[in-house]
Design a protein around this motif. Sequence first.
Motif, PDB file in Angstrom:
ATOM      1  N   ALA A  73     -41.199 -16.439  39.711  1.00 29.89           N
ATOM      2  CA  ALA A  73     -40.775 -16.754  41.073  1.00 29.89           C
ATOM      3  C   ALA A  73     -41.798 -16.225  42.042  1.00 29.89           C
ATOM      4  N   SER A  74     -41.567 -16.621  43.226  1.00 28.74           N
ATOM      5  CA  SER A  74     -42.320 -15.998  44.285  1.00 28.74           C
ATOM      6  C   SER A  74     -41.403 -15.886  45.471  1.00 28.74           C
ATOM      7  N   ILE A  75     -41.582 -14.816  46.183  1.00 28.56           N
ATOM      8  CA  ILE A  75     -40.930 -14.678  47.466  1.00 28.56           C
ATOM      9  C   ILE A  75     -41.951 -15.282  48.408  1.00 28.56           C
ATOM     10  N   SER A  76     -41.745 -16.535  48.761  1.00 29.23           N
ATOM     11  CA  SER A  76     -42.764 -17.198  49.557  1.00 29.23           C
ATOM     12  C   SER A  76     -42.725 -16.739  51.001  1.00 29.23           C
ATOM     13  N   ARG A  77     -41.606 -16.148  51.386  1.00 32.67           N
ATOM     14  CA  ARG A  77     -41.559 -15.618  52.747  1.00 32.67           C
ATOM     15  C   ARG A  77     -40.452 -14.581  52.837  1.00 32.67           C
ATOM     16  N   ILE A  78     -40.764 -13.476  53.478  1.00 31.85           N
ATOM     17  CA  ILE A  78     -39.753 -12.521  53.907  1.00 31.85           C
ATOM     18  C   ILE A  78     -40.128 -12.147  55.330  1.00 31.85           C
ATOM     19  N   GLU A  79     -39.194 -12.363  56.215  1.00 35.35           N
ATOM     20  CA  GLU A  79     -39.498 -12.031  57.597  1.00 35.35           C
ATOM     21  C   GLU A  79     -38.241 -11.593  58.325  1.00 35.35           C
ATOM     22  N   PRO A  80     -38.399 -10.589  59.166  1.00 38.88           N
ATOM     23  CA  PRO A  80     -37.277 -10.217  60.028  1.00 38.88           C
ATOM     24  C   PRO A  80     -37.224 -11.177  61.217  1.00 38.88           C
ATOM     25  N   ILE A  81     -36.065 -11.740  61.460  1.00 36.81           N
ATOM     26  CA  ILE A  81     -35.874 -12.626  62.598  1.00 36.81           C
ATOM     27  C   ILE A  81     -35.045 -11.848  63.608  1.00 36.81           C
ATOM     28  N   LYS A  82     -35.651 -11.499  64.725  1.00 41.43           N
ATOM     29  CA  LYS A  82     -35.005 -10.635  65.708  1.00 41.43           C
ATOM     30  C   LYS A  82     -34.293 -11.445  66.778  1.00 41.43           C
ATOM     31  N   LYS A 106     -38.388 -18.890  45.341  1.00 41.35           N
ATOM     32  CA  LYS A 106     -38.704 -20.074  44.524  1.00 41.35           C
ATOM     33  C   LYS A 106     -38.836 -19.634  43.071  1.00 41.35           C
ATOM     34  N   GLY A 107     -38.219 -20.385  42.165  1.00 42.75           N
ATOM     35  CA  GLY A 107     -38.389 -20.125  40.738  1.00 42.75           C
ATOM     36  C   GLY A 107     -37.527 -18.993  40.226  1.00 42.75           C
ATOM     37  N   LYS A 108     -38.095 -18.132  39.386  1.00 40.43           N
ATOM     38  CA  LYS A 108     -37.373 -17.054  38.717  1.00 40.43           C
ATOM     39  C   LYS A 108     -37.817 -15.708  39.286  1.00 40.43           C
ATOM     40  N   LEU A 109     -36.838 -14.864  39.659  1.00 37.41           N
ATOM     41  CA  LEU A 109     -37.151 -13.559  40.243  1.00 37.41           C
ATOM     42  C   LEU A 109     -37.489 -12.538  39.163  1.00 37.41           C
ATOM     43  N   GLY A 110     -38.590 -11.829  39.379  1.00 34.57           N
ATOM     44  CA  GLY A 110     -39.015 -10.783  38.461  1.00 34.57           C
ATOM     45  C   GLY A 110     -39.079  -9.437  39.157  1.00 34.57           C
ATOM     46  N   ILE A 165     -34.936 -22.097  46.540  1.00 36.68           N
ATOM     47  CA  ILE A 165     -35.621 -23.365  46.302  1.00 36.68           C
ATOM     48  C   ILE A 165     -35.984 -23.420  44.823  1.00 36.68           C
ATOM     49  N   ASP A 166     -35.391 -24.349  44.094  1.00 34.88           N
ATOM     50  CA  ASP A 166     -35.623 -24.467  42.657  1.00 34.88           C
ATOM     51  C   ASP A 166     -35.425 -23.119  41.965  1.00 34.88           C
ATOM     52  N   PHE A 167     -34.357 -22.413  42.349  1.00 33.24           N
ATOM     53  CA  PHE A 167     -34.081 -21.081  41.804  1.00 33.24           C
ATOM     54  C   PHE A 167     -33.691 -21.194  40.336  1.00 33.24           C
ATOM     55  N   GLN A 168     -34.340 -20.364  39.505  1.00 36.75           N
ATOM     56  CA  GLN A 168     -34.128 -20.409  38.060  1.00 36.75           C
ATOM     57  C   GLN A 168     -33.575 -19.111  37.495  1.00 36.75           C
ATOM     58  N   THR A 190     -35.746 -12.769  35.570  1.00 37.06           N
ATOM     59  CA  THR A 190     -36.229 -12.210  34.318  1.00 37.06           C
ATOM     60  C   THR A 190     -35.308 -11.018  34.030  1.00 37.06           C
ATOM     61  N   LEU A 191     -35.305 -10.504  32.824  1.00 36.11           N
ATOM     62  CA  LEU A 191     -34.458  -9.351  32.514  1.00 36.11           C
ATOM     63  C   LEU A 191     -34.816  -8.142  33.397  1.00 36.11           C
ATOM     64  N   PRO A 192     -36.114  -7.803  33.544  1.00 38.85           N
ATOM     65  CA  PRO A 192     -36.450  -6.696  34.456  1.00 38.85           C
ATOM     66  C   PRO A 192     -36.072  -7.008  35.907  1.00 38.85           C
ATOM     67  N   GLY A 193     -36.176  -8.259  36.304  1.00 41.14           N
ATOM     68  CA  GLY A 193     -35.784  -8.650  37.658  1.00 41.14           C
ATOM     69  C   GLY A 193     -34.298  -8.490  37.876  1.00 41.14           C
ATOM     70  N   LEU A 194     -33.493  -8.872  36.880  1.00 41.03           N
ATOM     71  CA  LEU A 194     -32.046  -8.706  36.972  1.00 41.03           C
ATOM     72  C   LEU A 194     -31.683  -7.234  37.097  1.00 41.03           C
ATOM     73  N   TRP A 195     -32.384  -6.376  36.344  1.00 44.10           N
ATOM     74  CA  TRP A 195     -32.129  -4.939  36.424  1.00 44.10           C
ATOM     75  C   TRP A 195     -32.438  -4.423  37.844  1.00 44.10           C
ATOM     76  N   GLU A 196     -33.534  -4.879  38.431  1.00 47.87           N
ATOM     77  CA  GLU A 196     -33.871  -4.479  39.798  1.00 47.87           C
ATOM     78  C   GLU A 196     -32.802  -4.958  40.779  1.00 47.87           C
ATOM     79  N   ASP A 197     -32.283  -6.149  40.573  1.00 46.92           N
ATOM     80  CA  ASP A 197     -31.230  -6.690  41.432  1.00 46.92           C
ATOM     81  C   ASP A 197     -29.970  -5.842  41.334  1.00 46.92           C
ATOM     82  N   ILE A 198     -29.588  -5.470  40.123  1.00 47.01           N
ATOM     83  CA  ILE A 198     -28.402  -4.633  39.915  1.00 47.01           C
ATOM     84  C   ILE A 198     -28.579  -3.279  40.583  1.00 47.01           C
ATOM     85  N   LYS A 199     -29.759  -2.679  40.435  1.00 49.11           N
ATOM     86  CA  LYS A 199     -30.013  -1.371  41.062  1.00 49.11           C
ATOM     87  C   LYS A 199     -29.943  -1.470  42.586  1.00 49.11           C
TER      88      LYS A 199
END
Length: 127
Positions: free
Chosen positions: A2-11, A23-27, A55-58, A61-70
Amino acid sequence: MASISRIEPIKSKEGIVFSLVVKGKLGKEDYAEFVPQLEWQIAKDGKINLLVELIDFQGWTLPGLWEDIKFAAKHFNSIERIAVVGRGSREHGLTTLAKPLTRAKVRYFRTHQKQAALHWAGYKDKL
């Protein structure tokens, strides 16, 4: 991957909504990219709101899921609203599964409802 194609604070006058486009699979490396920004804002303001566009979220990854849980466990009370924008029933289902893992109000929006999602997440200024 995956890629985080954008992260932005909208004020706006009401505060900040963080917008993440995934986009894709989060790692694990994706979390290393955006978690520090979110944690800085949480430390500063106590709570944040998120707009997550899938967008086309898949999935993860196992390490990505662990980061999400934490992240979810550490910030169980730190997120007020999560607006999820996606294209179909899979993203809608993931949104439903996420609800018990947070105290945040979580709501799913279709792609054509992105402006409504941003407004619901806390951005009240006119675009």
